[in-house]
Design a protein around this motif. Structure first.
Motif, short mmCIF file in Angstrom:
data_model
loop_
_atom_site.label_atom_id
_atom_site.label_comp_id
_atom_site.label_asym_id
_atom_site.label_seq_id
_atom_site.Cartn_x
_atom_site.Cartn_y
_atom_site.Cartn_z
N LEU A 1 0.82 -1.20 0.00
CA LEU A 1 0.00 0.00 0.00
C LEU A 1 0.86 1.25 0.00
CD1 LEU A 1 -2.76 -1.09 2.54
CD2 LEU A 1 -2.88 -1.09 0.05
N LYS A 2 1.95 1.22 0.76
CA LYS A 2 2.87 2.36 0.79
C LYS A 2 3.54 2.57 -0.57
CE LYS A 2 3.78 2.20 5.70
NZ LYS A 2 4.76 1.98 6.76
N ILE A 3 3.83 1.49 -1.26
CA ILE A 3 4.42 1.60 -2.60
C ILE A 3 3.45 2.32 -3.53
CG2 ILE A 3 5.11 0.28 -4.65
CD1 ILE A 3 6.29 -1.80 -2.64
N GLY A 4 2.18 1.93 -3.47
CA GLY A 4 1.17 2.60 -4.30
C GLY A 4 1.07 4.07 -3.98
N GLU A 5 1.12 4.41 -2.71
CA GLU A 5 1.06 5.81 -2.29
C GLU A 5 2.30 6.56 -2.77
OE1 GLU A 5 -0.69 9.13 -0.67
OE2 GLU A 5 -1.56 7.15 -0.93
N ALA A 6 3.47 5.95 -2.67
CA ALA A 6 4.71 6.59 -3.11
C ALA A 6 4.70 6.84 -4.61
CB ALA A 6 5.91 5.74 -2.72
N VAL A 7 4.23 5.87 -5.38
CA VAL A 7 4.14 6.04 -6.83
C VAL A 7 3.18 7.18 -7.15
CG1 VAL A 7 3.39 4.97 -8.99
CG2 VAL A 7 4.81 3.68 -7.39
N ASN A 8 2.09 7.26 -6.40
CA ASN A 8 1.14 8.35 -6.61
C ASN A 8 1.80 9.70 -6.38
OD1 ASN A 8 -1.51 9.32 -7.18
ND2 ASN A 8 -1.81 9.67 -5.00
N HIS A 9 2.59 9.81 -5.33
CA HIS A 9 3.29 11.08 -5.05
C HIS A 9 4.29 11.40 -6.15
CE1 HIS A 9 1.48 11.98 -1.24
NE2 HIS A 9 1.84 10.80 -0.73
N LEU A 10 4.99 10.40 -6.66
CA LEU A 10 5.92 10.63 -7.76
C LEU A 10 5.19 11.18 -8.98
CD1 LEU A 10 8.27 7.52 -7.69
CD2 LEU A 10 8.93 9.90 -7.32
N LEU A 11 4.05 10.61 -9.30
CA LEU A 11 3.28 11.09 -10.45
C LEU A 11 2.77 12.51 -10.24
CD1 LEU A 11 1.20 7.90 -11.35
CD2 LEU A 11 3.24 8.79 -12.49
N GLU A 12 2.44 12.84 -8.99
CA GLU A 12 2.02 14.22 -8.69
C GLU A 12 3.17 15.19 -8.91
OE1 GLU A 12 0.53 14.03 -4.71
OE2 GLU A 12 -1.38 13.16 -5.33
N LEU A 13 4.39 14.78 -8.58
CA LEU A 13 5.57 15.63 -8.75
C LEU A 13 5.94 15.78 -10.22
CD1 LEU A 13 7.82 14.34 -5.84
CD2 LEU A 13 6.67 16.56 -5.98
N ASP A 14 5.87 14.68 -10.96
CA ASP A 14 6.31 14.69 -12.36
C ASP A 14 5.62 13.56 -13.11
OD1 ASP A 14 7.60 14.71 -14.80
OD2 ASP A 14 9.61 14.66 -13.96
N LYS A 15 4.63 13.91 -13.91
CA LYS A 15 3.86 12.90 -14.64
C LYS A 15 4.68 12.19 -15.71
CE LYS A 15 -0.64 15.07 -13.97
NZ LYS A 15 -0.88 14.44 -12.73
N SER A 16 5.84 12.72 -16.05
CA SER A 16 6.67 12.12 -17.10
C SER A 16 7.66 11.09 -16.55
CB SER A 16 7.43 13.20 -17.86
OG SER A 16 8.41 13.79 -17.03
N ILE A 17 7.64 10.84 -15.25
CA ILE A 17 8.55 9.85 -14.66
C ILE A 17 8.32 8.51 -15.32
CG2 ILE A 17 9.01 8.53 -12.56
CD1 ILE A 17 8.90 11.09 -11.02
N ALA A 18 9.41 7.86 -15.70
CA ALA A 18 9.35 6.62 -16.47
C ALA A 18 9.19 5.40 -15.57
CB ALA A 18 10.60 6.48 -17.33
N ILE A 19 7.94 5.15 -15.15
CA ILE A 19 7.62 3.95 -14.39
C ILE A 19 6.49 3.26 -15.12
CG2 ILE A 19 6.71 3.02 -12.24
CD1 ILE A 19 8.08 5.27 -10.76
N ASP A 20 6.76 2.07 -15.64
CA ASP A 20 5.74 1.30 -16.34
C ASP A 20 4.60 0.97 -15.38
OD1 ASP A 20 7.37 1.34 -18.56
OD2 ASP A 20 8.12 -0.70 -18.25
N ASN A 21 3.41 1.05 -15.87
CA ASN A 21 2.22 0.67 -15.10
C ASN A 21 2.04 1.48 -13.82
OD1 ASN A 21 1.41 -1.43 -16.91
ND2 ASN A 21 3.05 -2.68 -16.05
N ALA A 22 2.58 2.69 -13.78
CA ALA A 22 2.46 3.51 -12.58
C ALA A 22 1.00 3.75 -12.23
CB ALA A 22 3.19 4.83 -12.76
N ARG A 23 0.21 4.08 -13.22
CA ARG A 23 -1.21 4.35 -12.96
C ARG A 23 -1.90 3.09 -12.43
NH1 ARG A 23 -2.85 8.53 -11.39
NH2 ARG A 23 -3.94 7.28 -9.89
N ARG A 24 -1.54 1.94 -12.98
CA ARG A 24 -2.12 0.66 -12.55
C ARG A 24 -1.78 0.38 -11.09
NH1 ARG A 24 -0.16 -5.09 -14.59
NH2 ARG A 24 -1.63 -6.36 -13.47
N ILE A 25 -0.55 0.68 -10.70
CA ILE A 25 -0.12 0.46 -9.32
C ILE A 25 -0.91 1.34 -8.37
CG2 ILE A 25 1.83 0.74 -7.72
CD1 ILE A 25 3.64 -0.01 -10.18
#
Length: 74
Positions: free
Chosen positions: A6-30
């Motif tokens: 759950l914390k990983i999902g929250e962290a990925v969400n924060h990364l996307l908020e900071l920079d939507k262009s961050i190269a993480i596959d399936n970030a939205r899915r996570i």
């Protein structure tokens, strides 16, 4: 789904908020999976959760390691 996942999902969400262009596959899915687990836990399919954990998390770790190696701390 464990607290770490759950914390990983929250962290990925924060990364996307900071920079939507961050190269993480399936970030939205996570993030979406984390939100689904938080808000609809009684409907969670353990087979799907295990698939995400066993397939997507190792790939996510590799991508985060690469991002961290590219990042310079000021």
């Amino acid at each position: 789904m464990g607290q770490r996942s759950l914390k990983i999902g929250e962290a990925v969400n924060h990364l996307l908020e900071l920079d939507k262009s961050i190269a993480i596959d399936n970030a939205r899915r996570i993030v979406d999976l984390r939100n689904f687990v938080i808000h609809g836990y009684d409907k969670v399919d353990n087979v799907i959760i295990w698939g995400v954990i066993s397939k997507d998390l190792p790939k996510l770790k590799e991508q985060v390691d690469m991002l961290m190696a590219q990042t310079t701390i000021l």
